[in-house]
Design an enzyme around this catalytic site. Structure first.
Site, PDB file in Angstrom:
ATOM      1  CB  SER A 145      -0.862   0.015   1.263  1.00 30.18           C
ATOM      2  OG  SER A 145      -1.432   1.297   1.456  1.00 30.18           O
ATOM      3  CE1 TYR A 158      -3.181  -2.137   5.357  1.00 30.32           C
ATOM      4  CE2 TYR A 158      -2.839   0.149   4.686  1.00 30.32           C
ATOM      5  CZ  TYR A 158      -3.200  -1.149   4.379  1.00 30.32           C
ATOM      6  OH  TYR A 158      -3.587  -1.453   3.090  1.00 30.32           O
TER       7      TYR A 158
HETATM    8  N1  LIG Z   1      -8.846  -1.306  -0.683  1.00 33.34           N
HETATM    9  C1  LIG Z   1      -7.898  -0.393  -0.602  1.00 33.34           C
HETATM   10  O1  LIG Z   1      -8.154   0.824  -0.599  1.00 33.34           O
HETATM   11  C2  LIG Z   1      -6.458  -0.816  -0.526  1.00 33.34           C
HETATM   12  C3  LIG Z   1      -5.476   0.149  -0.741  1.00 33.34           C
HETATM   13  C4  LIG Z   1      -4.135  -0.224  -0.670  1.00 33.34           C
HETATM   14  C5  LIG Z   1      -3.800  -1.531  -0.396  1.00 33.34           C
HETATM   15  N2  LIG Z   1      -4.773  -2.448  -0.178  1.00 33.34           N
HETATM   16  C6  LIG Z   1      -4.368  -3.819   0.118  1.00 33.34           C
HETATM   17  O2  LIG Z   1      -4.954  -4.707  -0.819  1.00 33.34           O
HETATM   18  C7  LIG Z   1      -5.143  -5.985  -0.218  1.00 33.34           C
HETATM   19  C8  LIG Z   1      -6.578  -6.466  -0.442  1.00 33.34           C
HETATM   20  O3  LIG Z   1      -7.460  -5.523   0.131  1.00 33.34           O
HETATM   21  P1  LIG Z   1      -9.018  -5.476  -0.199  1.00 33.34           P
HETATM   22  O4  LIG Z   1      -9.372  -4.051  -0.220  1.00 33.34           O
HETATM   23  O5  LIG Z   1      -9.338  -6.332  -1.381  1.00 33.34           O
HETATM   24  O6  LIG Z   1      -9.585  -6.151   1.160  1.00 33.34           O
HETATM   25  P2  LIG Z   1     -10.990  -6.850   1.473  1.00 33.34           P
HETATM   26  O7  LIG Z   1     -12.017  -6.450   0.488  1.00 33.34           O
HETATM   27  O8  LIG Z   1     -11.232  -6.591   2.915  1.00 33.34           O
HETATM   28  O9  LIG Z   1     -10.664  -8.421   1.269  1.00 33.34           O
HETATM   29  C9  LIG Z   1      -9.760  -9.058   2.123  1.00 33.34           C
HETATM   30  C10 LIG Z   1      -9.660 -10.532   1.801  1.00 33.34           C
HETATM   31  O10 LIG Z   1      -8.688 -11.128   2.676  1.00 33.34           O
HETATM   32  C11 LIG Z   1      -9.303 -12.171   3.467  1.00 33.34           C
HETATM   33  N3  LIG Z   1      -8.641 -12.123   4.769  1.00 33.34           N
HETATM   34  C12 LIG Z   1      -8.586 -11.091   5.643  1.00 33.34           C
HETATM   35  N4  LIG Z   1      -7.831 -11.411   6.716  1.00 33.34           N
HETATM   36  C13 LIG Z   1      -7.400 -12.683   6.510  1.00 33.34           C
HETATM   37  C14 LIG Z   1      -6.561 -13.572   7.237  1.00 33.34           C
HETATM   38  N5  LIG Z   1      -5.990 -13.212   8.399  1.00 33.34           N
HETATM   39  N6  LIG Z   1      -6.319 -14.800   6.723  1.00 33.34           N
HETATM   40  C15 LIG Z   1      -6.859 -15.169   5.548  1.00 33.34           C
HETATM   41  N7  LIG Z   1      -7.654 -14.372   4.809  1.00 33.34           N
HETATM   42  C16 LIG Z   1      -7.915 -13.146   5.283  1.00 33.34           C
HETATM   43  C17 LIG Z   1     -10.790 -11.835   3.462  1.00 33.34           C
HETATM   44  O11 LIG Z   1     -11.604 -12.973   3.674  1.00 33.34           O
HETATM   45  P3  LIG Z   1     -12.106 -13.372   5.175  1.00 33.34           P
HETATM   46  O12 LIG Z   1     -12.703 -12.131   5.765  1.00 33.34           O
HETATM   47  O13 LIG Z   1     -13.068 -14.487   4.978  1.00 33.34           O
HETATM   48  O14 LIG Z   1     -10.875 -13.825   5.899  1.00 33.34           O
HETATM   49  C18 LIG Z   1     -10.955 -11.310   2.029  1.00 33.34           C
HETATM   50  O15 LIG Z   1     -10.992 -12.379   1.125  1.00 33.34           O
HETATM   51  C19 LIG Z   1      -4.763  -5.820   1.259  1.00 33.34           C
HETATM   52  O16 LIG Z   1      -3.446  -6.260   1.458  1.00 33.34           O
HETATM   53  C20 LIG Z   1      -4.825  -4.324   1.482  1.00 33.34           C
HETATM   54  O17 LIG Z   1      -3.975  -3.899   2.524  1.00 33.34           O
HETATM   55  C21 LIG Z   1      -6.103  -2.127  -0.239  1.00 33.34           C
END
Ligand SMILES: NC(=O)c1ccc[n+]([C@@H]2O[C@H](COP(=O)([O-])OP(=O)(O)OC[C@H]3O[C@@H](n4cnc5c(N)ncnc54)[C@H](OP(=O)(O)O)[C@@H]3O)[C@@H](O)[C@H]2O)c1
Length: 253
Positions: A145, A158
């Site tokens: 990120s 984070y």
């Molecule tokens: N969205 C943003 O604005 C953004 C920006 C920069 C970076 N990112 C990064 O992009 C990545 C994906 O983010 P996203 O926005 O797609 O998140 P999201 O919509 O919250 O999805 C997270 C996924 O990870 C799984 N998960 C969470 N904790 C887990 C654990 N401890 N073990 C196994 N599975 C787990 C969740 O399923 P369960 O809940 O069933 O476990 C879900 O499938 C992350 O690394 C985040 O830091 C996101």
């Protein structure tokens, strides 16, 4: 986007957190490329819904796993090897945040955020790296990120974890280079997913965020999925230890 091929037919990938958001979009793109995908998440119902919606038959299966638990991670990769017999790529996509200032955070909250973003990335990379080292090929891509580059109040733990993911990417890239394994990361700014919904669903906050992005919008999951697939493909074979910023130009200002 037109017909772009990453040449991933029959390659096997593990996508952590593949049940929704960015991980699900990466999974869709991998399946479109005729790759085999193993997704993991903690909640079985989320995994079941994803597998059923993707409707990809034998090309996908799900393993319930908490990526910060070593036994779960071992089981995830054991099941992958049992099913497909090889591992061509790992996408370390799991991440989470709880907004807090550093000085007000309880140690247990620190541990939870570090575990999900950093320890889990270590455990999965370690296991995948051991398999790939034997195979003498592989790709590891972590979703970091811009919070790992730019300090932001209330995103401190984070940010520390994601900065750690970037350093882990560089170290692993060096350690695994002799085995023809490339290790890279993609660092997005805000992406429209459930994770960031409290921010983009608020009109005023959304407006403020967009003002700082030269391309004038926040990212969609597909904006992150394409560079991730590039880093999974032979098109990036001479790139390792790098982090691609997917931030609409905001870090260039
Ligand atoms: N969205 C943003 O604005 C953004 C920006 C920069 C970076 N990112 C990064 O992009 C990545 C994906 O983010 P996203 O926005 O797609 O998140 P999201 O919509 O919250 O999805 C997270 C996924 O990870 C799984 N998960 C969470 N904790 C887990 C654990 N401890 N073990 C196994 N599975 C787990 C969740 O399923 P369960 O809940 O069933 O476990 C879900 O499938 C992350 O690394 C985040 O830091 C996101």
């Amino acid at each position: 986007m037109g017909e772009l091929s990453y040449n991933l037919r029959d390659k096997v990938f593990v996508v952590t957190g593949g049940s929704r958001g960015i991980g699900l979009e990466i999974t869709k793109l991998l399946l479109k490329e005729k790759a085999k995908v193993v997704i993991c998440g903690r909640k079985q119902d989320g995994l079941d819904a994803a597998v059923s919606n993707l409707d990809a038959g034998d090309s996908i299966f799900a393993v319930s796993a908490h990526i910060a638990k070593a036994d779960d991670v071992d089981n995830l990769f054991d099941k992958t090897m049992e099913k497909y017999g090889k591992l061509d790529g790992l996408i370390n996509n799991v991440g989470m945040n709880i907004v807090t200032s550093l000085i007000d955070a309880e140690p247990s909250l620190w541990q939870k955020i570090i575990d999900s973003n950093l320890t889990g990335t270590f455990l999965c990379s370690r296991k995948a790296g051991q398999i790939m080292r034997e195979q003498k090929s592989g790709k590891i891509v972590s979703i970091s990120s811009i919070a790992g580059r730019r300090s932001a109040p209330a995103m401190g733990i984070y940010g520390v974890a994601k900065a750690g993911v970037e350093m882990m990417t560089k170290v692993l890239a060096q350690e695994l280079a002799p085995f023809n394994i490339q290790v890279n990361a993609v660092a997005p700014s805000m992406v429209k997913t459930k994770f960031s919904e409290p921010f983009w669903s608020n009109k005023d906050i959304h407006e403020q965020i967009v003002k700082a992005i030269p391309l004038g919008r926040i990212a969609d999951p597909i904006d992150v999925a394409h560079p991730t697939l590039f880093l999974c493909s032979e098109a990036s074979d001479f790139i390792t230890g790098q982090t691609i910023l997917v931030d609409g130009g905001s870090s260039a200002v």
